[in-house]
Scaffold this motif. Structure first.
Motif, PDB file in Angstrom:
ATOM      1  N   MET A 166     -15.303 -37.199  31.605  1.00  0.00           N
ATOM      2  CA  MET A 166     -16.359 -37.039  32.598  1.00  0.00           C
ATOM      3  C   MET A 166     -17.633 -37.715  32.120  1.00  0.00           C
ATOM      4  O   MET A 166     -18.082 -37.499  30.991  1.00  0.00           O
ATOM      5  CB  MET A 166     -16.630 -35.560  32.886  1.00  0.00           C
ATOM      6  N   ILE A 167     -18.194 -38.543  32.990  1.00  0.00           N
ATOM      7  CA  ILE A 167     -19.483 -39.186  32.734  1.00  0.00           C
ATOM      8  C   ILE A 167     -20.488 -38.589  33.715  1.00  0.00           C
ATOM      9  O   ILE A 167     -20.344 -38.743  34.930  1.00  0.00           O
ATOM     10  CB  ILE A 167     -19.403 -40.707  32.920  1.00  0.00           C
ATOM     11  N   TYR A 168     -21.500 -37.923  33.200  1.00  0.00           N
ATOM     12  CA  TYR A 168     -22.512 -37.346  34.080  1.00  0.00           C
ATOM     13  C   TYR A 168     -23.517 -38.425  34.490  1.00  0.00           C
ATOM     14  O   TYR A 168     -24.011 -39.169  33.643  1.00  0.00           O
ATOM     15  CB  TYR A 168     -23.250 -36.209  33.375  1.00  0.00           C
ATOM     16  N   PRO A 169     -23.828 -38.512  35.773  1.00  0.00           N
ATOM     17  CA  PRO A 169     -24.814 -39.505  36.198  1.00  0.00           C
ATOM     18  C   PRO A 169     -26.212 -39.133  35.716  1.00  0.00           C
ATOM     19  O   PRO A 169     -26.517 -37.959  35.478  1.00  0.00           O
ATOM     20  CB  PRO A 169     -24.727 -39.456  37.723  1.00  0.00           C
ATOM     21  N   GLU A 170     -27.030 -40.148  35.585  1.00  0.00           N
ATOM     22  CA  GLU A 170     -28.431 -39.914  35.242  1.00  0.00           C
ATOM     23  C   GLU A 170     -29.068 -39.079  36.348  1.00  0.00           C
ATOM     24  O   GLU A 170     -28.972 -39.424  37.526  1.00  0.00           O
ATOM     25  CB  GLU A 170     -29.165 -41.243  35.114  1.00  0.00           C
ATOM     26  N   PRO A 171     -29.709 -37.950  36.011  1.00  0.00           N
ATOM     27  CA  PRO A 171     -30.279 -37.105  37.067  1.00  0.00           C
ATOM     28  C   PRO A 171     -31.424 -37.796  37.800  1.00  0.00           C
ATOM     29  O   PRO A 171     -32.288 -38.412  37.175  1.00  0.00           O
ATOM     30  CB  PRO A 171     -30.771 -35.866  36.315  1.00  0.00           C
ATOM     31  N   ARG A 172     -31.419 -37.700  39.119  1.00  0.00           N
ATOM     32  CA  ARG A 172     -32.486 -38.252  39.944  1.00  0.00           C
ATOM     33  C   ARG A 172     -33.577 -37.221  40.209  1.00  0.00           C
ATOM     34  O   ARG A 172     -34.673 -37.574  40.613  1.00  0.00           O
ATOM     35  CB  ARG A 172     -31.902 -38.737  41.272  1.00  0.00           C
ATOM     36  N   PHE A 173     -33.240 -35.960  40.044  1.00  0.00           N
ATOM     37  CA  PHE A 173     -34.175 -34.862  40.290  1.00  0.00           C
ATOM     38  C   PHE A 173     -34.168 -33.957  39.067  1.00  0.00           C
ATOM     39  O   PHE A 173     -33.115 -33.696  38.481  1.00  0.00           O
ATOM     40  CB  PHE A 173     -33.754 -34.050  41.523  1.00  0.00           C
ATOM     41  N   ASP A 174     -35.341 -33.448  38.699  1.00  0.00           N
ATOM     42  CA  ASP A 174     -35.413 -32.509  37.584  1.00  0.00           C
ATOM     43  C   ASP A 174     -34.849 -31.149  37.954  1.00  0.00           C
ATOM     44  O   ASP A 174     -34.332 -30.427  37.096  1.00  0.00           O
ATOM     45  CB  ASP A 174     -36.870 -32.333  37.120  1.00  0.00           C
ATOM     46  N   GLU A 175     -34.965 -30.783  39.232  1.00  0.00           N
ATOM     47  CA  GLU A 175     -34.532 -29.465  39.693  1.00  0.00           C
ATOM     48  C   GLU A 175     -33.813 -29.603  41.022  1.00  0.00           C
ATOM     49  O   GLU A 175     -33.952 -30.620  41.722  1.00  0.00           O
ATOM     50  CB  GLU A 175     -35.742 -28.527  39.880  1.00  0.00           C
ATOM     51  N   ALA A 176     -33.068 -28.574  41.356  1.00  0.00           N
ATOM     52  CA  ALA A 176     -32.496 -28.507  42.700  1.00  0.00           C
ATOM     53  C   ALA A 176     -33.626 -28.411  43.728  1.00  0.00           C
ATOM     54  O   ALA A 176     -34.750 -28.009  43.409  1.00  0.00           O
ATOM     55  CB  ALA A 176     -31.578 -27.296  42.811  1.00  0.00           C
ATOM     56  N   VAL A 177     -33.323 -28.794  44.969  1.00  0.00           N
ATOM     57  CA  VAL A 177     -34.303 -28.771  46.050  1.00  0.00           C
ATOM     58  C   VAL A 177     -33.970 -27.607  46.982  1.00  0.00           C
ATOM     59  O   VAL A 177     -32.841 -27.518  47.483  1.00  0.00           O
ATOM     60  CB  VAL A 177     -34.292 -30.094  46.843  1.00  0.00           C
ATOM     61  N   TYR A 178     -34.935 -26.717  47.220  1.00  0.00           N
ATOM     62  CA  TYR A 178     -34.721 -25.542  48.068  1.00  0.00           C
ATOM     63  C   TYR A 178     -35.500 -25.719  49.373  1.00  0.00           C
ATOM     64  O   TYR A 178     -36.707 -25.961  49.354  1.00  0.00           O
ATOM     65  CB  TYR A 178     -35.164 -24.273  47.343  1.00  0.00           C
ATOM     66  N   MET A 179     -34.798 -25.589  50.481  1.00  0.00           N
ATOM     67  CA  MET A 179     -35.390 -25.781  51.805  1.00  0.00           C
ATOM     68  C   MET A 179     -35.423 -24.458  52.550  1.00  0.00           C
ATOM     69  O   MET A 179     -34.360 -23.867  52.815  1.00  0.00           O
ATOM     70  CB  MET A 179     -34.565 -26.818  52.590  1.00  0.00           C
ATOM     71  N   HIS A 180     -36.602 -23.974  52.859  1.00  0.00           N
ATOM     72  CA  HIS A 180     -36.777 -22.711  53.582  1.00  0.00           C
ATOM     73  C   HIS A 180     -36.807 -23.051  55.070  1.00  0.00           C
ATOM     74  O   HIS A 180     -37.833 -23.468  55.618  1.00  0.00           O
ATOM     75  CB  HIS A 180     -38.052 -22.019  53.123  1.00  0.00           C
ATOM     76  N   VAL A 181     -35.679 -22.863  55.739  1.00  0.00           N
ATOM     77  CA  VAL A 181     -35.483 -23.466  57.057  1.00  0.00           C
ATOM     78  C   VAL A 181     -36.463 -22.941  58.099  1.00  0.00           C
ATOM     79  O   VAL A 181     -36.827 -23.665  59.035  1.00  0.00           O
ATOM     80  CB  VAL A 181     -34.024 -23.291  57.525  1.00  0.00           C
ATOM     81  N   ASP A 182     -36.906 -21.700  57.970  1.00  0.00           N
ATOM     82  CA  ASP A 182     -37.811 -21.150  58.978  1.00  0.00           C
ATOM     83  C   ASP A 182     -39.223 -21.700  58.856  1.00  0.00           C
ATOM     84  O   ASP A 182     -40.051 -21.492  59.745  1.00  0.00           O
ATOM     85  CB  ASP A 182     -37.826 -19.621  58.893  1.00  0.00           C
TER      86      ASP A 182
END
Length: 279
Positions: A166-182
């Motif tokens: 397994m080769i992990y890709p270089e991360p494009r984001f430091d953290e996950a992105v959380y979307m509060h839909v309301d």
């Protein structure tokens, strides 16, 4: 390929792959297998306070839709109901835990822009069973009987299933992105009674996440030429192909397919995800 419509209401819970941790049950929604085209979409129930998963990362993308309860993703990150999380390939997240009872999510896993080669549970479970003869899965890692170095549980099963490192890709984001839909506003769609929210677009391969609010009797076409589109009924009910598609059900339109849905409740909310294209 024909459009797929799946309602999990009649399904029973089944244990998820044990490469990570006990306490995860799933109801399958959609699955596509094939080199470079695999994805998996499940309704997932995380167990009580005994459930725990270490901080880790993947070579694929994930989208997690909070349905019930709340999942903790580390000291300062939570996924409650009506929040959507985007967990990009190569980006660490976790550790995962729950408190106050089980939590429920819809989780879509698929190849990200790096095309790491997503392996679905059919192949992953077989590899995990084979590895259990050679070692032990414990606290999210595989520990070989020969005393070798512990390996991330998913990585160990993926490498067993594919025969590749397994080769992990270089991360494009430091953290996950959380979307509060309301917190997003509904926007009219070309004079139609249907309204929409664009939650986000990610990367050069055209991954996008949005929502539609479909009133009773209003219609909406899901799918786009050359694209694979997944839709999830967050609330309400729609009809597609003459059949009712209730809450927490899913629809899938691939490539040249399209599916027309019509509102069957006062208002129905659909989460619509356009998967990356590799053309």
């Amino acid at each position: 390929m024909a459009t797929q419509v799946v309602d999990p209401s009649a399904s029973t819970w089944e244990a998820a792959s044990t490469h990570r941790t006990p306490g995860i049950d799933i109801k399958p929604l959609l699955q596509r297998d094939g080199e470079g085209r695999s994805f998996e979409f499940n309704v997932v129930r995380f167990g009580g306070e005994d459930f725990w998963s270490p901080r880790h990362r993947h070579n694929f993308d994930q989208i997690r839709i909070g349905l019930e309860g709340e999942t903790q993703y580390g000291p300062h990150r939570k996924l409650p109901a009506r929040t959507i999380g985007y967990y990009p390939e190569g980006t660490y997240y976790g550790p995962l835990s729950v408190s106050g009872g089980p939590s429920l999510q819809a989780i879509l896993q698929f190849d990200g822009a790096g095309r790491g080669g997503y392996v679905n549970y059919v192949h992953l479970d077989k590899a995990t069973a084979e590895l259990k003869e050679l070692g032990e899965f414990r606290k999210g890692f595989w520990h070989p009987h020969d005393g070798g170095k512990a390996v991330d549980g998913y990585q160990a099963s993926w490498e067993r299933a594919t025969g590749r490192e397994m080769i992990y890709p270089e991360p494009r984001f430091d953290e996950a992105v959380y979307m509060h839909v309301d917190a997003f506003s509904w926007v009219p769609v070309d004079g139609s009674p249907v309204r929409s929210k664009h939650l986000g677009s990610f990367g050069e391969r055209g991954l996008s996440i949005g929502m539609h609010l479909v009133p009773a009797g209003a219609s909406l076409t899901i799918g786009a030429p050359g694209r694979s589109t997944v839709a999830f009924v967050l609330t309400g009910e729609v009809r597609a192909g003459g059949a009712g598609v209730g809450q927490h059900s899913a629809l899938f339109a691939e490539d040249e397919d399209a599916v027309e849905v019509r509102g069957a409740a006062d208002d129905s909310e659909l989460v619509v995800i356009t998967l990356p294209t590799f053309d």
